[in-house]
Design a protein around this motif. Structure first.
Motif, short mmCIF file in Angstrom:
data_model
loop_
_atom_site.label_atom_id
_atom_site.label_comp_id
_atom_site.label_asym_id
_atom_site.label_seq_id
_atom_site.Cartn_x
_atom_site.Cartn_y
_atom_site.Cartn_z
N ASP A 110 -8.17 92.73 -4.31
CA ASP A 110 -7.81 93.07 -5.69
C ASP A 110 -7.61 94.56 -5.91
OD1 ASP A 110 -7.85 90.44 -6.71
OD2 ASP A 110 -10.03 90.50 -6.94
N ILE A 111 -6.79 94.86 -6.92
CA ILE A 111 -6.71 96.20 -7.48
C ILE A 111 -7.50 96.15 -8.79
CG2 ILE A 111 -5.20 98.03 -8.34
CD1 ILE A 111 -2.95 96.84 -6.68
N VAL A 112 -8.59 96.91 -8.85
CA VAL A 112 -9.56 96.77 -9.93
C VAL A 112 -9.71 98.09 -10.69
CG1 VAL A 112 -11.96 96.17 -10.50
CG2 VAL A 112 -10.81 95.05 -8.58
N LEU A 113 -9.90 98.00 -12.00
CA LEU A 113 -10.16 99.17 -12.83
C LEU A 113 -11.49 99.02 -13.54
CD1 LEU A 113 -9.34 101.79 -14.38
CD2 LEU A 113 -8.22 100.29 -16.06
N ASP A 114 -12.33 100.05 -13.40
CA ASP A 114 -13.52 100.18 -14.23
C ASP A 114 -13.19 101.26 -15.25
OD1 ASP A 114 -15.98 100.32 -15.39
OD2 ASP A 114 -17.11 100.64 -13.54
N LEU A 115 -12.92 100.86 -16.48
CA LEU A 115 -12.31 101.75 -17.46
C LEU A 115 -13.29 102.81 -18.00
CD1 LEU A 115 -9.66 102.33 -18.92
CD2 LEU A 115 -10.35 100.72 -20.70
N CYS A 116 -14.56 102.47 -18.11
CA CYS A 116 -15.57 103.40 -18.63
C CYS A 116 -16.73 103.40 -17.64
CB CYS A 116 -16.04 102.97 -20.01
SG CYS A 116 -14.70 102.60 -21.18
N SER A 117 -16.64 104.20 -16.60
CA SER A 117 -17.41 103.96 -15.38
C SER A 117 -18.83 104.53 -15.35
CB SER A 117 -16.66 104.54 -14.17
OG SER A 117 -15.42 103.91 -14.03
N ALA A 118 -18.98 105.79 -15.74
CA ALA A 118 -20.25 106.50 -15.51
C ALA A 118 -21.41 105.82 -16.24
CB ALA A 118 -20.12 107.94 -15.97
N SER B 273 -9.70 110.53 -17.84
CA SER B 273 -8.73 110.34 -18.93
C SER B 273 -9.35 109.52 -20.06
CB SER B 273 -7.48 109.63 -18.40
OG SER B 273 -6.59 109.33 -19.45
N LYS B 274 -8.76 109.62 -21.23
CA LYS B 274 -9.11 108.71 -22.31
C LYS B 274 -8.62 107.31 -21.93
CE LYS B 274 -9.16 111.86 -26.27
NZ LYS B 274 -8.60 112.13 -27.61
N GLY B 275 -9.51 106.34 -21.99
CA GLY B 275 -9.14 104.99 -21.57
C GLY B 275 -8.00 104.40 -22.36
N GLU B 276 -7.91 104.75 -23.65
CA GLU B 276 -6.85 104.20 -24.49
C GLU B 276 -5.48 104.77 -24.14
OE1 GLU B 276 -9.22 107.08 -27.20
OE2 GLU B 276 -9.54 105.87 -25.40
N MET B 277 -5.43 105.84 -23.31
CA MET B 277 -4.16 106.46 -22.93
C MET B 277 -3.67 106.00 -21.56
SD MET B 277 -3.66 108.32 -25.59
CE MET B 277 -2.30 109.35 -25.07
N LEU B 278 -4.53 105.37 -20.77
CA LEU B 278 -4.17 105.05 -19.39
C LEU B 278 -3.04 104.03 -19.27
CD1 LEU B 278 -7.47 104.86 -17.29
CD2 LEU B 278 -5.63 106.53 -17.16
N SER B 279 -2.85 103.21 -20.29
CA SER B 279 -1.81 102.17 -20.20
C SER B 279 -0.41 102.78 -20.10
CB SER B 279 -1.89 101.24 -21.41
OG SER B 279 -1.77 101.96 -22.62
N LYS B 280 -0.27 104.06 -20.43
CA LYS B 280 1.01 104.73 -20.29
C LYS B 280 1.40 104.89 -18.81
CE LYS B 280 0.78 107.49 -24.54
NZ LYS B 280 0.83 108.87 -25.11
N TYR B 281 0.38 104.88 -17.94
CA TYR B 281 0.61 105.14 -16.52
C TYR B 281 0.39 103.91 -15.64
CZ TYR B 281 -0.22 109.71 -18.63
OH TYR B 281 -0.18 110.80 -19.46
N TYR B 282 -0.36 102.93 -16.14
CA TYR B 282 -0.70 101.76 -15.33
C TYR B 282 -0.29 100.47 -16.04
CZ TYR B 282 -3.71 104.80 -12.49
OH TYR B 282 -4.19 105.78 -11.66
N ASN B 283 0.95 100.35 -16.38
CA ASN B 283 1.41 99.16 -17.09
C ASN B 283 1.44 97.95 -16.15
OD1 ASN B 283 2.60 97.74 -19.37
ND2 ASN B 283 4.49 97.75 -18.17
N SER B 284 0.73 96.86 -16.52
CA SER B 284 0.70 95.61 -15.75
C SER B 284 0.39 95.89 -14.27
CB SER B 284 2.03 94.87 -15.87
OG SER B 284 2.29 94.53 -17.21
N TYR B 285 -0.66 96.64 -14.02
CA TYR B 285 -0.94 97.14 -12.68
C TYR B 285 -2.16 96.49 -12.01
CZ TYR B 285 -1.70 100.62 -8.97
OH TYR B 285 -1.88 101.24 -7.77
N PHE B 286 -3.18 96.16 -12.79
CA PHE B 286 -4.46 95.75 -12.21
C PHE B 286 -4.66 94.23 -12.21
CE2 PHE B 286 -5.17 100.07 -13.78
CZ PHE B 286 -5.69 100.67 -12.64
N ASP B 287 -5.32 93.78 -11.14
CA ASP B 287 -5.70 92.36 -11.06
C ASP B 287 -6.91 92.05 -11.94
OD1 ASP B 287 -3.87 91.45 -8.87
OD2 ASP B 287 -4.94 93.00 -7.76
N LYS B 288 -7.85 93.00 -11.98
CA LYS B 288 -9.07 92.78 -12.75
C LYS B 288 -9.52 94.11 -13.37
CE LYS B 288 -10.55 88.73 -10.19
NZ LYS B 288 -11.65 87.97 -9.55
N ILE B 289 -10.01 94.02 -14.60
CA ILE B 289 -10.44 95.20 -15.33
C ILE B 289 -11.79 94.95 -15.99
CG2 ILE B 289 -9.93 96.81 -17.21
CD1 ILE B 289 -6.98 96.26 -16.80
#
Length: 249
Positions: free
Chosen positions: A113-121, A169-185
């Motif tokens: 999978d390509i996975v995103l943890d949007l708010c990680s720390a 980055s601000k999580g609400e802005m990331l969709s500008k760069y990763y449109n329909s990109y991740f398998d799991k978030i």
């Protein structure tokens, strides 16, 4: 009026007006209880039974295994020493609440999978995701605050994970760069803190309805952004709402 040191008058008044006096008192009673303590074993480095024996023999930390998750231990005695052992410094385990372990298990990422943890720390769920992915695949970890990124990278590195990349980055802005990109978030969104006041007394000092309303707005923006970044057929899990969804056409 609250007579409990951890629950401010503002919180108590809010709970009473929203849920009633009995519910508010039950909440205060819960907050006053000593929370159970858990650790998650990094089984890429050590077996759970081996770690349990070492913690007891060397430090006097008494634990008991959980049926689920199978890599978790509940600390029965000696918790004060659990955060300062050589084993935690070497990444053999992570001190993590049981409820915090559940979202990654629900999301269930794999090494494909390509996975995103949007708010990680600071990295409790992030390191768990990396381990579940068998240190393979692609794990993108995002965190807005630089100081928290330091803790995040430190925790990932000491547990010897290499399958991640860090984004600031601000999580609400990331969709500008990763449109329909991740398998799991995974979205562990900023929350009101009422669920963790038992462990973090400072919540009572900053909690207010105005701040909660602002957090709700941020949560909505993060959710919308995450949905945009998800592939069709991908899965998303968001806290604190505990919402799991699969993106459809």
């Amino acid at each position: 009026m609250s007579v409990h040191s951890k629950v401010s008058d503002r919180i108590y008044s809010y709970l009473t007006s929203t849920f009633g006096e009995e519910a508010a008192r039950n909440y205060c009673d819960f907050v006053d209880e000593e929370p159970a303590k858990y650790i998650r074993v990094n089984e890429r480095k050590i077996k759970r039974e081996t770690l349990a024996n070492r913690l007891y023999d060397i430090y006097g930390i008494k634990t008991e295994p959980l049926t689920y998750p199978s890599n978790a231990l509940k600390i029965i005695d000696g918790f004060d020493y659990a955060g300062s052992t050589l084993e935690i410094a070497f990444g053999f385990y992570y001190m993590q609440a049981l409820t915090s372990m559940l979202p990654p298990l629900v999301l269930n990422p794999t090494e494909k999978d390509i996975v995103l943890d949007l708010c990680s720390a600071p990295g409790s769920k992030t390191t768990q995701l990396a381990e579940m992915m068998n240190n393979k695949g692609v794990l993108v970890v995002n965190e807005l605050e630089i100081d928290r990124i330091k803790a995040l990278v430190f925790n990932l590195d000491k547990m010897n994970f290499l399958n991640y990349g860090v984004v600031n980055s601000k999580g609400e802005m990331l969709s500008k760069y990763y449109n329909s990109y991740f398998d799991k978030i995974l979205v562990d969104a900023p929350c009101s803190g009422l669920g963790i006041i038992q462990k973090k007394n400072e919540v009572g000092k900053w909690w207010s309805l105005e701040r909660v309303n602002n957090l709700c707005e941020i949560q909505n923006k993060l959710l919308v952004s995450a949905i945009k970044m998800l592939k069709v057929g991908g899965e998303l899990f968001i806290q604190p709402a505990r919402l799991r969804l699969r993106k459809m056409n």
